[in-house]
Design a protein around this motif. Structure first.
Motif, mmCIF file in Angstrom:
data_model
loop_
_atom_site.group_PDB
_atom_site.id
_atom_site.type_symbol
_atom_site.label_atom_id
_atom_site.label_comp_id
_atom_site.label_asym_id
_atom_site.label_seq_id
_atom_site.Cartn_x
_atom_site.Cartn_y
_atom_site.Cartn_z
ATOM 1 N N SER A 95 0.813 -1.138 0.002
ATOM 2 C CA SER A 95 0.033 0.089 -0.114
ATOM 3 C C SER A 95 0.797 1.343 -0.308
ATOM 4 O O SER A 95 1.964 1.166 0.053
ATOM 5 C CB SER A 95 -0.965 -0.164 1.226
ATOM 6 O OG SER A 95 -0.211 0.108 2.338
ATOM 7 N N ALA A 96 0.219 2.514 -0.022
ATOM 8 C CA ALA A 96 0.761 3.645 0.127
ATOM 9 C C ALA A 96 1.879 3.899 1.381
ATOM 10 O O ALA A 96 2.570 4.719 1.508
ATOM 11 C CB ALA A 96 -0.129 4.672 -0.013
ATOM 12 N N LEU A 97 1.666 2.916 2.426
ATOM 13 C CA LEU A 97 2.326 2.985 3.502
ATOM 14 C C LEU A 97 3.945 2.363 3.236
ATOM 15 O O LEU A 97 4.890 2.358 4.019
ATOM 16 C CB LEU A 97 2.033 2.601 4.815
ATOM 17 C CG LEU A 97 0.786 3.148 5.520
ATOM 18 C CD1 LEU A 97 0.252 2.463 6.561
ATOM 19 C CD2 LEU A 97 1.668 4.398 6.154
ATOM 20 N N ASP A 98 3.952 1.417 2.257
ATOM 21 C CA ASP A 98 5.127 0.626 2.009
ATOM 22 C C ASP A 98 6.139 1.178 1.085
ATOM 23 O O ASP A 98 5.877 2.513 0.473
ATOM 24 C CB ASP A 98 4.627 -0.729 1.637
ATOM 25 C CG ASP A 98 3.581 -1.364 2.449
ATOM 26 O OD1 ASP A 98 3.929 -1.354 3.578
ATOM 27 O OD2 ASP A 98 2.766 -1.794 2.073
ATOM 28 N N VAL A 99 7.294 0.485 1.062
ATOM 29 C CA VAL A 99 8.350 1.158 -0.063
ATOM 30 C C VAL A 99 8.939 -0.202 -0.479
ATOM 31 O O VAL A 99 9.254 -1.087 0.001
ATOM 32 C CB VAL A 99 9.784 1.515 1.091
ATOM 33 C CG1 VAL A 99 10.731 1.792 0.020
ATOM 34 C CG2 VAL A 99 9.080 2.747 1.874
ATOM 35 N N VAL A 100 8.922 -0.042 -1.793
ATOM 36 C CA VAL A 100 9.477 -1.139 -2.697
ATOM 37 C C VAL A 100 10.617 -0.694 -3.458
ATOM 38 O O VAL A 100 10.908 0.239 -4.094
ATOM 39 C CB VAL A 100 8.230 -1.679 -3.892
ATOM 40 C CG1 VAL A 100 9.037 -2.466 -4.827
ATOM 41 C CG2 VAL A 100 7.083 -1.973 -3.434
ATOM 42 N N VAL A 101 11.660 -1.320 -3.074
ATOM 43 C CA VAL A 101 13.309 -0.953 -3.784
ATOM 44 C C VAL A 101 13.510 -2.418 -4.570
ATOM 45 O O VAL A 101 13.544 -3.223 -4.453
ATOM 46 C CB VAL A 101 14.076 -1.312 -2.636
ATOM 47 C CG1 VAL A 101 15.641 -1.137 -3.348
ATOM 48 C CG2 VAL A 101 13.937 -0.243 -1.589
ATOM 49 N N GLY A 102 13.464 -1.883 -5.890
ATOM 50 C CA GLY A 102 13.698 -2.969 -7.196
ATOM 51 C C GLY A 102 15.314 -2.746 -7.283
ATOM 52 O O GLY A 102 15.989 -1.850 -7.469
ATOM 53 N N ILE A 103 15.870 -3.945 -7.229
ATOM 54 C CA ILE A 103 17.291 -4.199 -7.318
ATOM 55 C C ILE A 103 17.791 -4.834 -8.922
ATOM 56 O O ILE A 103 17.358 -6.089 -8.763
ATOM 57 C CB ILE A 103 17.923 -4.879 -6.273
ATOM 58 C CG1 ILE A 103 17.575 -4.200 -4.992
ATOM 59 C CG2 ILE A 103 19.496 -4.769 -6.276
ATOM 60 C CD1 ILE A 103 17.657 -5.434 -3.727
ATOM 61 N N ALA A 104 18.336 -4.146 -9.884
ATOM 62 C CA ALA A 104 18.717 -4.962 -11.059
ATOM 63 C C ALA A 104 19.993 -4.338 -11.547
ATOM 64 O O ALA A 104 20.012 -3.326 -11.972
ATOM 65 C CB ALA A 104 17.483 -4.735 -12.014
ATOM 66 N N ALA A 105 21.239 -5.135 -11.196
ATOM 67 C CA ALA A 105 22.300 -4.676 -11.954
ATOM 68 C C ALA A 105 22.378 -4.170 -13.294
ATOM 69 O O ALA A 105 22.793 -2.857 -13.577
ATOM 70 C CB ALA A 105 23.322 -5.542 -11.749
ATOM 71 N N GLY A 106 21.794 -4.822 -14.106
ATOM 72 C CA GLY A 106 21.629 -4.434 -15.570
ATOM 73 C C GLY A 106 20.575 -3.541 -15.879
ATOM 74 O O GLY A 106 20.385 -2.832 -16.829
ATOM 75 N N GLY A 107 19.730 -3.442 -14.889
ATOM 76 C CA GLY A 107 18.679 -2.318 -14.968
ATOM 77 C C GLY A 107 17.439 -2.847 -15.733
ATOM 78 O O GLY A 107 16.254 -2.358 -15.618
ATOM 79 N N THR A 108 17.340 -3.878 -16.410
ATOM 80 C CA THR A 108 16.292 -4.399 -17.444
ATOM 81 C C THR A 108 15.508 -5.508 -16.949
ATOM 82 O O THR A 108 14.497 -5.891 -17.603
ATOM 83 C CB THR A 108 16.865 -4.856 -18.672
ATOM 84 O OG1 THR A 108 17.941 -5.904 -18.456
ATOM 85 C CG2 THR A 108 17.789 -3.661 -19.415
ATOM 86 N N THR A 109 15.814 -6.002 -15.573
ATOM 87 C CA THR A 109 15.002 -7.196 -15.330
ATOM 88 C C THR A 109 13.623 -7.030 -15.196
ATOM 89 O O THR A 109 13.064 -6.210 -14.243
ATOM 90 C CB THR A 109 15.456 -7.713 -13.996
ATOM 91 O OG1 THR A 109 16.799 -7.607 -13.875
ATOM 92 C CG2 THR A 109 15.068 -8.982 -13.429
ATOM 93 N N PRO A 110 12.754 -7.698 -16.193
ATOM 94 C CA PRO A 110 11.226 -7.550 -16.467
ATOM 95 C C PRO A 110 10.669 -8.079 -14.881
ATOM 96 O O PRO A 110 9.598 -7.194 -14.508
ATOM 97 C CB PRO A 110 10.976 -8.635 -17.275
ATOM 98 C CG PRO A 110 11.929 -8.930 -18.151
ATOM 99 C CD PRO A 110 13.512 -8.793 -17.150
ATOM 100 N N TYR A 111 10.897 -9.054 -13.980
ATOM 101 C CA TYR A 111 10.448 -9.155 -12.857
ATOM 102 C C TYR A 111 10.343 -8.044 -11.920
ATOM 103 O O TYR A 111 9.506 -7.700 -11.412
ATOM 104 C CB TYR A 111 11.413 -10.388 -12.196
ATOM 105 C CG TYR A 111 10.741 -10.958 -10.933
ATOM 106 C CD1 TYR A 111 9.748 -11.982 -10.657
ATOM 107 C CD2 TYR A 111 11.204 -10.422 -9.597
ATOM 108 C CE1 TYR A 111 9.110 -12.529 -9.697
ATOM 109 C CE2 TYR A 111 10.483 -10.886 -8.352
ATOM 110 C CZ TYR A 111 9.674 -11.748 -8.715
ATOM 111 O OH TYR A 111 9.177 -12.302 -7.336
#
Length: 302
Positions: free
Chosen positions: A133-149
């Motif tokens: 929800s709006a209370l949460d933080v999502v940190v996406g980690i992708a060395a090459g930057g393109t990971t679809p997941y």
């Protein structure tokens, strides 16, 4: 499925410093790695403003009862899971406060399942399943930057109003994304071309350490540079708790042990009790009134 060309990415380039890697002696191999790994420190320094912003935003959400999610695949996912797993013993956080999500789930921690990183819908599903929800933080980690997941997870997080942070080791012009904080850790081409478990993994580990520890500092889980919310769950951590109490007070080890037991093995509560003369119940109450910040709680009674 259309294959995406990635040869232009910084993480896929060939490093001239290790062009003859297979012809080097063992000591020369060590020297090349040492010289290249030094670049991780500079990369962190270049991203200092973004890391600071990420700390402030994350602390604000967690203070309101939100959660921090690390999302990644392969090495990036494993690093996120590792950092999340180390928060409860270090800062006595509930397991749900900081969570690591890796493509492929728990099995992917011990065996390769990198094929699953291509499934953006599964990344989105992982976020939806946790009712982000709006209370949460999502940190996406992708060395090459393109990971679809990872992109799928961030897109779903944004749709749900979550604060989103992206960590990658390629320039913004190579991979663009719409997030609240865009952290680029530019360490250059790897010693082994394309092997982002090397410098990229190292610099990502540094960044996650800074983000989680900085957040916990902002939440009042540190006094000076001591982990006063350490979970006293084994011999090593019990010894550390006693040393913290002895170092920060005038108590000897036996007195520190007695105080620790009176505080129900909470270093923070023990310090509050010792410095203010309050009972455990009153110490816990005042700490709660100050959102667990020991320095602020003690100061309020000065």
């Amino acid at each position: 499925m259309q294959l995406q060309q990635r040869g232009h990415l910084l993480t896929e380039q060939v490093n001239p410093a290790s062009a003859n890697l297979d012809q080097l002696s063992s000591i020369e191999i060590v020297d090349v790695f040492n010289q290249e790994d030094a670049k991780t420190i500079h990369a962190i320094a270049q991203a200092r403003a973004e890391l600071a912003k990420a700390i402030d935003l994350t602390a604000e959400k967690l203070r309101q009862g939100g959660r921090l999610f690390y999302v990644g695949a392969g090495t990036s996912g494993r690093l996120g899971v590792l950092d999340a797993a180390e928060c409860p013993p270090t800062f006595c956080t509930p397991p749900e406060m900081v969570q690591g999500i890796i493509a492929g789930g728990a099995d992917a921690l011990v065996r390769s399942s990198e094929g699953l990183e291509d499934l953006a819908d599964q990344g989105a599903e992982a976020i939806a399943d946790r009712t982000v929800s709006a209370l949460d933080v999502v940190v996406g980690i992708a060395a090459g930057g393109t990971t679809p997941y990872v992109h799928g997870a961030i897109a779903e997080g944004r749709k749900r109003g979550a604060t989103t942070i992206f960590i990658a080791c390629v320039p913004k012009e190579q991979v663009q994304i719409d997030v609240d904080v865009d952290i680029r850790l530019l360490v250059g081409a790897e010693v082994l071309a394309g092997s982002t478990r090397l410098k990229s993994g190292t610099v990502t580990k540094l960044a996650l350490n800074i983000l989680s520890t900085g957040t916990m500092v902002r939440l009042g889980k540190v006094y000076g540079n001591r982990m006063i919310d350490v979970a006293v769950t084994n011999t090593k951590l019990h010894d550390r708790a006693l040393r913290i109490l002895s170092d920060l007070t005038d108590l000897d080890r036996d007195q520190a042990a007695e105080l620790l037991e009176k505080s129900d093995r909470s270093v923070k509560t023990a310090l509050m009790m010792h410095w203010t003369g309050l009972s455990k119940t009153d110490s816990d109450r005042v700490l709660k009134e100050h959102q667990g910040n020991l320095r602020a709680a003690v100061k309020s009674l000065a």
